[in-house]
Design an enzyme around this catalytic site. Structure first.
Site, PDB file in Angstrom:
ATOM      1  N   LYS A 160      53.907  -7.785  -3.209  1.00  0.00           N
ATOM      2  CA  LYS A 160      52.998  -6.488  -3.535  1.00  0.00           C
ATOM      3  C   LYS A 160      53.933  -5.334  -4.393  1.00  0.00           C
ATOM      4  CE  LYS A 160      49.496  -3.206  -3.182  1.00  0.00           C
ATOM      5  NZ  LYS A 160      48.597  -2.647  -2.290  1.00  0.00           N
ATOM      6  N   HIS A 183      38.922 -11.008  -4.596  1.00  0.00           N
ATOM      7  CA  HIS A 183      38.333  -9.735  -4.334  1.00  0.00           C
ATOM      8  C   HIS A 183      37.067  -9.548  -4.856  1.00  0.00           C
ATOM      9  CE1 HIS A 183      41.891  -8.773  -2.005  1.00  0.00           C
ATOM     10  NE2 HIS A 183      41.706  -7.592  -1.777  1.00  0.00           N
ATOM     11  N   HIS A 202      34.086  -8.371  -2.530  1.00  0.00           N
ATOM     12  CA  HIS A 202      33.621  -6.897  -2.511  1.00  0.00           C
ATOM     13  C   HIS A 202      32.049  -7.260  -2.548  1.00  0.00           C
ATOM     14  CE1 HIS A 202      37.430  -5.125  -4.235  1.00  0.00           C
ATOM     15  NE2 HIS A 202      37.301  -4.968  -2.973  1.00  0.00           N
ATOM     16  N   ARG A 245      48.340  -5.335 -12.191  1.00  0.00           N
ATOM     17  CA  ARG A 245      48.026  -5.085 -10.924  1.00  0.00           C
ATOM     18  C   ARG A 245      46.722  -5.853 -10.487  1.00  0.00           C
ATOM     19  NH1 ARG A 245      49.364   0.672  -7.634  1.00  0.00           N
ATOM     20  NH2 ARG A 245      48.661  -0.209  -5.775  1.00  0.00           N
ATOM     21  N   LYS A 283      48.267   4.109  -3.371  1.00  0.00           N
ATOM     22  CA  LYS A 283      46.998   4.279  -3.618  1.00  0.00           C
ATOM     23  C   LYS A 283      46.396   5.200  -2.246  1.00  0.00           C
ATOM     24  CE  LYS A 283      44.754   0.978  -6.542  1.00  0.00           C
ATOM     25  NZ  LYS A 283      43.953  -0.308  -6.602  1.00  0.00           N
ATOM     26  N   GLU A 328      47.432   0.441 -12.344  1.00  0.00           N
ATOM     27  CA  GLU A 328      46.653  -0.400 -12.663  1.00  0.00           C
ATOM     28  C   GLU A 328      46.131  -0.128 -14.237  1.00  0.00           C
ATOM     29  OE1 GLU A 328      43.806  -0.988  -9.512  1.00  0.00           O
ATOM     30  OE2 GLU A 328      43.200  -2.926 -10.262  1.00  0.00           O
ATOM     31  N   ASN A 374      43.733  -8.508  -7.079  1.00  0.00           N
ATOM     32  CA  ASN A 374      42.207  -8.674  -6.792  1.00  0.00           C
ATOM     33  C   ASN A 374      41.616 -10.153  -6.651  1.00  0.00           C
ATOM     34  OD1 ASN A 374      41.789  -5.989  -6.752  1.00  0.00           O
ATOM     35  ND2 ASN A 374      41.405  -5.907  -8.932  1.00  0.00           N
ATOM     36  N   ARG A 424      50.117  20.886  -2.855  1.00  0.00           N
ATOM     37  CA  ARG A 424      50.378  19.985  -4.212  1.00  0.00           C
ATOM     38  C   ARG A 424      51.389  18.778  -3.875  1.00  0.00           C
ATOM     39  NH1 ARG A 424      50.121  25.192  -6.604  1.00  0.00           N
ATOM     40  NH2 ARG A 424      48.205  25.753  -7.485  1.00  0.00           N
ATOM     41  N   HIS A 474      37.590  -7.164   5.788  1.00  0.00           N
ATOM     42  CA  HIS A 474      37.608  -7.160   4.456  1.00  0.00           C
ATOM     43  C   HIS A 474      38.467  -8.525   4.259  1.00  0.00           C
ATOM     44  CE1 HIS A 474      39.083  -6.159   0.549  1.00  0.00           C
ATOM     45  NE2 HIS A 474      40.542  -6.453   0.880  1.00  0.00           N
ATOM     46  N   GLU A 517      45.246 -11.347   3.258  1.00  0.00           N
ATOM     47  CA  GLU A 517      46.003 -10.879   1.936  1.00  0.00           C
ATOM     48  C   GLU A 517      47.627 -11.547   1.862  1.00  0.00           C
ATOM     49  OE1 GLU A 517      44.540  -8.761   0.365  1.00  0.00           O
ATOM     50  OE2 GLU A 517      43.137  -7.979   1.392  1.00  0.00           O
TER      51      GLU A 517
HETATM   52  N1  LIG Z   1      45.805   1.927  -0.298  1.00  0.00           N
HETATM   53  C1  LIG Z   1      45.680   0.788  -0.382  1.00  0.00           C
HETATM   54  O1  LIG Z   1      46.324  -0.023  -1.369  1.00  0.00           O
HETATM   55  C2  LIG Z   1      44.783  -0.029   0.462  1.00  0.00           C
HETATM   56  C3  LIG Z   1      44.988  -1.665   0.452  1.00  0.00           C
HETATM   57  C4  LIG Z   1      44.282  -2.223   1.269  1.00  0.00           C
HETATM   58  C5  LIG Z   1      43.274  -1.612   2.262  1.00  0.00           C
HETATM   59  N2  LIG Z   1      43.270  -0.103   2.239  1.00  0.00           N
HETATM   60  C6  LIG Z   1      42.528   0.521   3.211  1.00  0.00           C
HETATM   61  O2  LIG Z   1      43.019   0.337   4.558  1.00  0.00           O
HETATM   62  C7  LIG Z   1      41.775   0.318   5.381  1.00  0.00           C
HETATM   63  C8  LIG Z   1      41.811  -0.986   6.215  1.00  0.00           C
HETATM   64  O3  LIG Z   1      43.107  -1.134   6.935  1.00  0.00           O
HETATM   65  P1  LIG Z   1      43.273  -1.818   8.372  1.00  0.00           P
HETATM   66  O4  LIG Z   1      42.770  -3.054   8.296  1.00  0.00           O
HETATM   67  O5  LIG Z   1      44.474  -1.588   8.589  1.00  0.00           O
HETATM   68  O6  LIG Z   1      42.306  -0.745   9.278  1.00  0.00           O
HETATM   69  P2  LIG Z   1      42.377   0.359  10.295  1.00  0.00           P
HETATM   70  O7  LIG Z   1      43.209   1.079   9.725  1.00  0.00           O
HETATM   71  O8  LIG Z   1      40.972   0.962  10.341  1.00  0.00           O
HETATM   72  O9  LIG Z   1      42.844  -0.326  11.602  1.00  0.00           O
HETATM   73  C9  LIG Z   1      41.927  -1.520  12.193  1.00  0.00           C
HETATM   74  C10 LIG Z   1      41.885  -1.115  13.518  1.00  0.00           C
HETATM   75  O10 LIG Z   1      43.191  -1.586  14.255  1.00  0.00           O
HETATM   76  C11 LIG Z   1      43.400  -0.556  14.972  1.00  0.00           C
HETATM   77  N3  LIG Z   1      45.101  -0.658  15.074  1.00  0.00           N
HETATM   78  C12 LIG Z   1      46.051  -0.647  14.036  1.00  0.00           C
HETATM   79  N4  LIG Z   1      47.366  -0.990  14.267  1.00  0.00           N
HETATM   80  C13 LIG Z   1      47.122  -1.331  15.949  1.00  0.00           C
HETATM   81  C14 LIG Z   1      48.117  -1.648  16.479  1.00  0.00           C
HETATM   82  N5  LIG Z   1      49.329  -1.923  16.053  1.00  0.00           N
HETATM   83  N6  LIG Z   1      47.888  -2.025  17.754  1.00  0.00           N
HETATM   84  C15 LIG Z   1      46.178  -1.924  18.150  1.00  0.00           C
HETATM   85  N7  LIG Z   1      45.411  -1.381  17.452  1.00  0.00           N
HETATM   86  C16 LIG Z   1      45.807  -1.100  16.180  1.00  0.00           C
HETATM   87  C17 LIG Z   1      42.978   0.812  14.382  1.00  0.00           C
HETATM   88  O11 LIG Z   1      42.865   1.606  15.295  1.00  0.00           O
HETATM   89  C18 LIG Z   1      41.771   0.096  14.021  1.00  0.00           C
HETATM   90  O12 LIG Z   1      40.799   0.046  15.109  1.00  0.00           O
HETATM   91  C19 LIG Z   1      40.687   0.549   4.587  1.00  0.00           C
HETATM   92  O13 LIG Z   1      40.149   2.003   4.824  1.00  0.00           O
HETATM   93  C20 LIG Z   1      40.940   0.141   3.195  1.00  0.00           C
HETATM   94  O14 LIG Z   1      40.299   0.751   2.354  1.00  0.00           O
HETATM   95  C21 LIG Z   1      44.001   0.303   1.276  1.00  0.00           C
HETATM   96 ZN   LIG Z   2      42.223  -6.574  -0.051  1.00  0.00          ZN
END
Ligand SMILES: NC(=O)c1ccc[n+]([C@@H]2O[C@H](COP(=O)([O-])OP(=O)(O)OC[C@H]3O[C@@H](n4cnc5c(N)ncnc54)[C@H](O)[C@@H]3O)[C@@H](O)[C@H]2O)c1
Ligand SMILES: [Zn+2]
Length: 565
Positions: A426, A448, A452, A441, A342, A436, A445, A320, A465, A384
């Site tokens: 942020k 976005h 999307h 918040r 999130k 949200e 977007n 939990r 993205h 972003e």
């Molecule tokens: N929680 C939220 O508010 C929120 C906001 C935006 C995005 N997200 C989520 O985040 C994800 C996208 O994040 P992302 O773009 O970081 O993707 P990711 O975590 O898949 O990383 C992208 C790639 O970069 C590599 N990588 C990461 N850091 C590295 C480093 N320092 N050196 C070498 N390689 C590295 C990873 O292994 C991966 O292959 C999605 O799942 C999305 O839904 C969440």
């Molecule tokens: Zn985004």
């Protein structure tokens, strides 16, 4: 005088034009404390404006009065004290203030200060012009005087950069600082608070359930163990990471944490969005059960946003809820995914369908890790960062425009500043609207709604993205222009900035129907109206639910036909 080493007061200082008096007043109102402005008090006691005291009686007389008032104020409790910009220079004042309160210094760039003072003078022409403005080159004078005081301002317990923030936003930040220190310094012990005061904190996130710092710096991983201990985290650690990130940083982070006295285990998953699933969450639960993880043990998410979302979801649900720490290593994770709590996993039928709001105990971003991030991922992350400027901070947009080369080359100082500011934007938004619910918040977007659609229309294969967001931002700006909200020059400025960071601003190969279908525009007509985030200006977003479908279709048609915009 009795000084018991407790924080009894909050002191707000800073150069003229940083808003200290108005901020202090608002903080006092927010905390329900008393308020005192030393300058106002002097005017009240002498019956003369400050300019006149300086002219007739000299600065020494003024400083003497100031010293007396500060001495008296420091004997009070629960008082927010705004002190003049020169007061803290006096060693006697400083010592007294530092013992009895938290000193918060409000910072602003000389250009901001000049502009604010100038605006203030223009709005009240009947009052005498401040001496600072009554010289040949006021900006130069501000720069000089500020430089001579900077070393004194640096002694403050906390600094808040006020450029681009309103008075109430700065006041909110001061209150957050107070709450954070109170939390980490039981009994308001100033000594304990002091040890938590930390120059690496870029911003604080405050929600109903948690208040936590976001550390941003270069080579900051080395301090992870130390910062966790300061945040009262002491359990055994499970690091969750993906193969790419773990092979680069895993043993280093394990070593740092072991050196700090933590027991550490690591669970490494394959990279890629497919891993953000219930299947992998269960694999991690199994690992935690096998290692007999307890409620005070700690999860560390070491990786990009995928890892943050997955590890955070496990932290939220296992026993939990366990304490957890975000160590974002991608640009997207540093400025976006790691902030706001999130967390979640994907369902075969939709992204992020299963999740929760669950805030970490701290976030630590080491910008040096970006040197190994693949170029395309890095570029995508800048979308972003630019978005944060476009919706809320025109000055930050200027900063990005002036430093494109330094930033894309990952120059440490500039990179750290950009990430710290972007993360702070942020943090500010999510602090106001964690779940949200209040619509605030929603402005995150920006770009976005169309992004999307593009991602869905291309089965999440064609765009990263951030690339889709860049294209979406261009369209949202065009829509803003079409509705008469935004001048075309601003649309072009945004487009130029996105391009300089190497982001796409258009593309070909999708028809209008494919895009509108993916955006579910046809369904939206009957159901709820889309809440469009549009721009009124660079740095100023507005939310509109009354955008005519015809205008939306017009800007989308342009995109589908890929007219050069
Ligand atoms: N929680 C939220 O508010 C929120 C906001 C935006 C995005 N997200 C989520 O985040 C994800 C996208 O994040 P992302 O773009 O970081 O993707 P990711 O975590 O898949 O990383 C992208 C790639 O970069 C590599 N990588 C990461 N850091 C590295 C480093 N320092 N050196 C070498 N390689 C590295 C990873 O292994 C991966 O292959 C999605 O799942 C999305 O839904 C969440
Ligand atoms: Zn985004």
């Amino acid at each position: 005088m009795k000084l018991d080493g407790r924080i009894t007061n909050l002191i707000v200082t800073g150069f003229s034009g940083t808003g200290k008096s108005l901020v202090a007043k608002e903080v006092a109102r927010g905390l329900n404390w008393d308020f005192l402005d030393t300058d106002d008090e002097i005017v009240k006691q002498t019956g003369k404006p400050i300019v006149e005291i300086f002219r007739q009686d000299g600065e020494d007389t003024f400083r003497e009065l100031e010293r007396k008032i500060i001495g008296k104020a420091c004997q009070q409790r629960h008082m927010v004290i705004a002190i003049g910009g020169g007061a803290i220079v006096d060693p006697q004042n400083y010592e007294l203030l530092a013992k009895t309160g938290v000193i918060v210094c409000l910072e602003a760039k000389p250009e901001t200060i000049y502009e604010r003072l100038f605006r203030e003078a223009a709005s009240s022409p009947e009052t005498e012009v401040r001496p600072l403005l009554a010289v040949d080159n006021p900006l130069e004078r501000i720069k000089q005087l500020k430089a001579t005081r900077q070393s004194h301002y640096a002694k403050a317990d906390w600094t808040i950069h006020t450029d681009g923030l309103s008075i109430s936003e700065v006041a909110e930040e001061v209150i957050k600082v107070w709450r954070l220190l109170r939390r980490y310094a039981p009994g308001n012990d100033k000594g304990k608070a002091q040890s938590y005061i930390d120059k690496d904190i870029a911003c604080l996130v405050e929600t109903a359930t948690q208040i936590y710092p976001v550390f941003v710096g270069y080579s900051l991983l080395d301090k992870l163990g130390e910062k966790m201990k300061k945040a009262a985290l002491s359990g055994a650690i499970t690091i969750i990471s993906d193969e790419n990130v773990f092979s680069l940083y895993g043993s280093k982070v394990e070593g740092i944490l072991k050196m700090a006295g933590f027991a550490v285990n690591s669970f490494v998953v394959p990279p890629g969005e497919q891993t953000k699933s219930m299947d992998y969450a269960i694999k991690i639960y199994d690992f935690l059960v096998e290692h007999r993880a307890e409620r005070d043990d700690i999860i560390i998410a070491l990786g990009g946003g995928m890892i943050g979302d997955l590890a955070g979801f496990v932290a939220a649900t296992f026993l939990r809820g366990m304490p957890w720490v975000q160590v974002p290593t991608s640009l997207v994770a540093m400025v976006d995914a790691s902030i706001g709590g999130k967390v979640g996993v994907n369902h075969p039928e939709g992204k992020n369908l299963i999740g929760a709001f669950y805030q970490p105990n701290l976030v630590l971003a080491d910008c040096q890790t970006l040197t190994t991030l693949p170029k395309r991922e890095l570029t995508s992350g800048w979308a972003e960062v630019i978005k944060h400027g476009m919706i809320l901070d025109a000055e930050f947009v200027q900063f990005l425009e002036s430093n494109v080369n330094r930033l894309t080359k990952l120059e440490p100082e500039f990179l750290t500043r950009a990430i710290a500011r972007s993360a702070a934007i942020k943090a500010q938004v999510v602090s106001q609207d964690e779940k949200e619910r209040e619509g605030k918040r929603t402005i995150l977007n920006y770009g976005h709604t169309i992004a999307h659609g593009l991602e869905a229309a291309t089965q999440y294969k064609r765009f990263l993205h951030g690339e889709a967001v860049a294209i979406g931002m261009v369209r949202a700006a065009k829509l803003s222009e079409r509705l008469g909200l935004l001048p075309s020059a601003a649309v072009e400025r945004q487009q130029a900035l996105l391009q300089k960071f190497g982001l796409p601003t258009g593309f070909s190969g999708l028809g209008l129907t494919e895009i509108t279908r993916a955006m579910e525009l046809d369904k939206k007509v009957k159901g709820k109206a889309i809440r469009w985030v549009l721009l009124q200006d660079i740095g100023k977003a507005v939310i509109r639910s009354d955008v005519p479908q015809a205008d939306v279709l017009a800007v989308l048609r342009e995109l589908a036909e890929h007219k050069k915009s």
